[in-house]
Design a protein around this motif. Structure first.
Motif, PDB file in Angstrom:
ATOM      1  N   VAL A  45      66.285 -11.013 -89.321  1.00 40.78           N
ATOM      2  CA  VAL A  45      66.803 -12.381 -89.347  1.00 40.78           C
ATOM      3  C   VAL A  45      67.823 -12.464 -90.467  1.00 40.78           C
ATOM      4  N   LEU A  46      69.019 -12.967 -90.141  1.00 45.82           N
ATOM      5  CA  LEU A  46      70.114 -13.083 -91.099  1.00 45.82           C
ATOM      6  C   LEU A  46      70.301 -14.549 -91.478  1.00 45.82           C
ATOM      7  N   GLN A  59      68.750 -14.743 -85.490  1.00 45.13           N
ATOM      8  CA  GLN A  59      67.810 -13.691 -85.100  1.00 45.13           C
ATOM      9  C   GLN A  59      68.620 -12.596 -84.439  1.00 45.13           C
ATOM     10  N   LEU A  60      68.808 -11.493 -85.157  1.00 46.62           N
ATOM     11  CA  LEU A  60      69.614 -10.389 -84.647  1.00 46.62           C
ATOM     12  C   LEU A  60      68.781  -9.505 -83.727  1.00 46.62           C
ATOM     13  N   GLY A  93      76.216  -1.961 -83.999  1.00 47.12           N
ATOM     14  CA  GLY A  93      77.051  -2.245 -82.839  1.00 47.12           C
ATOM     15  C   GLY A  93      78.042  -3.350 -83.151  1.00 47.12           C
ATOM     16  N   HIS A  94      78.854  -3.710 -82.187  1.00 48.45           N
ATOM     17  CA  HIS A  94      79.831  -4.799 -82.323  1.00 48.45           C
ATOM     18  C   HIS A  94      80.856  -4.474 -83.406  1.00 48.45           C
ATOM     19  N   VAL A 108      76.763  -7.768 -88.442  1.00 53.68           N
ATOM     20  CA  VAL A 108      77.081  -9.106 -87.967  1.00 53.68           C
ATOM     21  C   VAL A 108      77.582  -9.947 -89.137  1.00 53.68           C
ATOM     22  N   ASP A 109      78.756 -10.541 -88.955  1.00 59.92           N
ATOM     23  CA  ASP A 109      79.341 -11.439 -89.934  1.00 59.92           C
ATOM     24  C   ASP A 109      79.046 -12.869 -89.470  1.00 59.92           C
TER      25      ASP A 109
END
Length: 155
Positions: free
Chosen positions: A56-57, A79-80, A88-89, A94-95
């Protein structure tokens, strides 16, 4: 006396029929259990393409001016998926910038009555927008699977 003999001869036969019925019931239950186990092992227990939850970020809380006056201080956490944790991405993780931009654009158009009365609808709209923004549609890779509200204060 002949009546006793017929009763005695029928009793072992009746027990044999009852024993066969019990055996058939046990075999039927065992077959159903085996069939259910096979179903869950091969069909239900497999990967259905659903993302698996990762970390979780939490993102920093922000204040958003509402359309009808007032403001909303809102904090969210993403919630990643496990794929997001593996880089990935784009490989950089994740930003949260896209998510915060979507929070601002979604809630700045809302009236104060909407923010208090239709909170669940606004959250669901925001959730769908964020999931879509963090999904690579070419590869089918989903980086965010849910959004949690961590702070929600209106004035």
């Amino acid at each position: 006396m002949s009546k006793k003999k017929t009763d005695e001869t029928e009793t072992p036969e009746g027990e044999a029929k009852g024993g066969k019925k019990k055996l058939l019931v046990i075999v039927a239950v065992a077959l159903v259990a085996l069939g259910a186990g096979a179903y869950f092992m091969f069909f239900a227990g497999g990967d259905d393409g659903e993302p698996v939850a990762g970390e979780v970020l939490p993102l920093e809380s922000i204040a958003v001016n509402l359309a009808g006056g007032g403001y909303l201080k809102i904090g969210i956490a993403l919630q990643l998926t496990e794929e997001a944790a593996s880089g990935g991405h784009g490989g950089g993780g994740v930003d949260g910038s896209k998510a915060l931009d979507l929070v601002i654009s979604t809630f700045s158009q809302a009236q104060p009555t909407d923010v208090t009365g239709a909170r669940d609808a606004l959250k669901e709209s925001l959730r769908q927008q964020i999931i879509d923004a963090y999904t690579d549609h070419e590869e089918g890779t989903q980086m965010v699977m849910d959004v949690y509200l961590t702070e929600y204060v209106t004035q």
